[in-house]
Design an enzyme around this catalytic site. Structure first.
Site: not given
Length: 398
Positions: A111, A187, A190, A213, A353
């Protein structure tokens, strides 16, 4: 809790088929109720008053931090509140003391939030070493190890790709970072709330989390997990109220972590809501969420793959929660609009993105992809409607 129970807690699911969890998830009623309780009954600032409303607000904020820490298997002092994953990553990019000659290793499927901050460091003479993923969007740890040398300051990688859902070997890469002495950032935008994330098992110095999320929390919330050792290397991004113990006309003394990294008034209601969302996930059970999402992901992937004139990206054996695809000769944005206007299906379209990732999978020239992403509230019946609609579109418009 069953899927039907969760759906009753999310009113908007009565009107749409929501397949955009990778961007944000709708907020369940109990989370909204916890935030409203703050606004209605103890709407005071934290850490700044001795009266009972301020004390209660401070206690609730501390309680939310403790809930998060237990959920990811960390200590509360290792949890720094942020407004999103992007801010958490930038805290590291701007807070570490990079020097000319340092390098940062990052894959090409990231991302933009886990790429642009490192690109920006080139102004300081920091080299960005980009490692290419394979055709299914998976990074080979050996390729990462070859890119690392004695000048590598940081390795940064996503846990699950936001563009195609590929799961990365983050624990293996942690071993490389540990062996070479490089700092390590993951990261978890997700993965958090979709699969169990144990920060001790991942072995990273920094892990960036969103609240809005997979965790089913409110927008404008997130946090950075930062080990105590890494905190000593990190400078606060902002200074001011709440970050200092002592101030004179000539100097100041920072307070202890995590508070020295949380300048000013926090999103108190949002953080309290995030704490409630952690409780909500626990009531569902992470094992149930993982099993449900894995089953639906593979079903959706295979059903879309079986359609004519459709390209599906990634491997069904190594994607989670996300299926990215295109129908021949239809712009992704047009297809997303057709799905919305014809049958109220909400999917994301475009580059997500992640332009380098789109180039890597050959979708950049196509305008990106259509991305359907799920959570526990989604059902097989909804995905069947998606597939049937795609079948009609493919038949009549191509």
């Amino acid at each position: 809790m069953k899927t039907a129970d969760v759906r009753r807690d999310i009113p908007l699911l009565e009107d749409v088929i929501y397949l955009d969890a990778a961007s944000t998830t709708p907020t369940p009623r109990p989370v909204v109720d916890a935030m409203c309780d703050y606004f209605y009954n103890y709407n005071a600032n934290t850490g700044r008053g001795a009266y009972r409303l301020a004390v209660k607000a401070s206690h609730k904020l501390d309680e939310a931090r403790e809930k998060i820490a237990r959920f990811v298997n960390s200590h509360p002092d290792e949890i720094i509140f942020t407004k999103n994953t992007t801010e958490a990553i930038n805290m590291v990019a701007h807070g570490l003391e990079f020097e000319e000659g340092d390098n940062v290793v990052v894959p090409n499927i990231e991302h933009h939030s886990n790429l642009v901050p490192w690109l920006n460091l080139r102004s300081k003479g920091v080299e960005l070493r980009v490692v290419n993923a394979d055709e299914n969007g998976v990074v080979d740890p050996d390729a990462v190890e070859k890119a690392v040398d004695e000048n590598t300051r940081l390795i940064s990688i996503t846990h699950i790709s936001n563009s195609i859902g590929s799961v990365q070997p983050v624990e293996e890469i942690a071993k490389i970072a540990n062996k070479t002495g490089a700092l390590y950032l993951v990261d978890a935008a997700q993965s958090a709330g979709h699969i169990s994330v144990d920060v001790k098992k991942l072995g990273a110095d920094f892990i960036a989390f969103p609240g809005h999320k997979g965790l089913l929390g409110p927008v404008g919330t997130g946090f950075l997990y930062c080990t105590r050792n890494a905190q000593e290397k990190l400078q606060p991004l902002n200074l001011g109220g709440g970050t200092v113990d002592q101030v004179t006309e000539d100097d100041f003394k920072l307070t202890e972590a995590p508070y020295c990294f949380e300048a000013g008034t926090q999103n108190i209601a949002g953080c309290i809501g995030l704490g409630e969302s952690i409780d909500y996930l626990k009531r569902i059970g992470m094992h149930k969420i993982e099993k449900h999402s894995q089953k639906l992901t593979r079903f959706m992937y295979q059903e879309i793959l079986d359609l004519e004139k459709v390209t599906v990206y990634g491997s069904p054996e190594n994607i989670y929660g996300i299926v990215s695809f295109n129908i021949d000769n239809i712009n992704p944005h047009d297809l997303a609009k057709i799905l919305d206007e014809s049958i109220s299906i909400c999917v994301r379209s475009g580059f997500h993105c992640a332009i380098p990732s789109m180039r890597h999978i050959g979708a950049y020239e196509l305008g990106g992809t259509v991305r359907a992403s799920i959570h526990y509230y989604n059902t097989r019946e909804e995905l069947e409607i998606l597939v049937e609609t795609l079948k009609k579109v493919s038949k009549f418009l191509v």
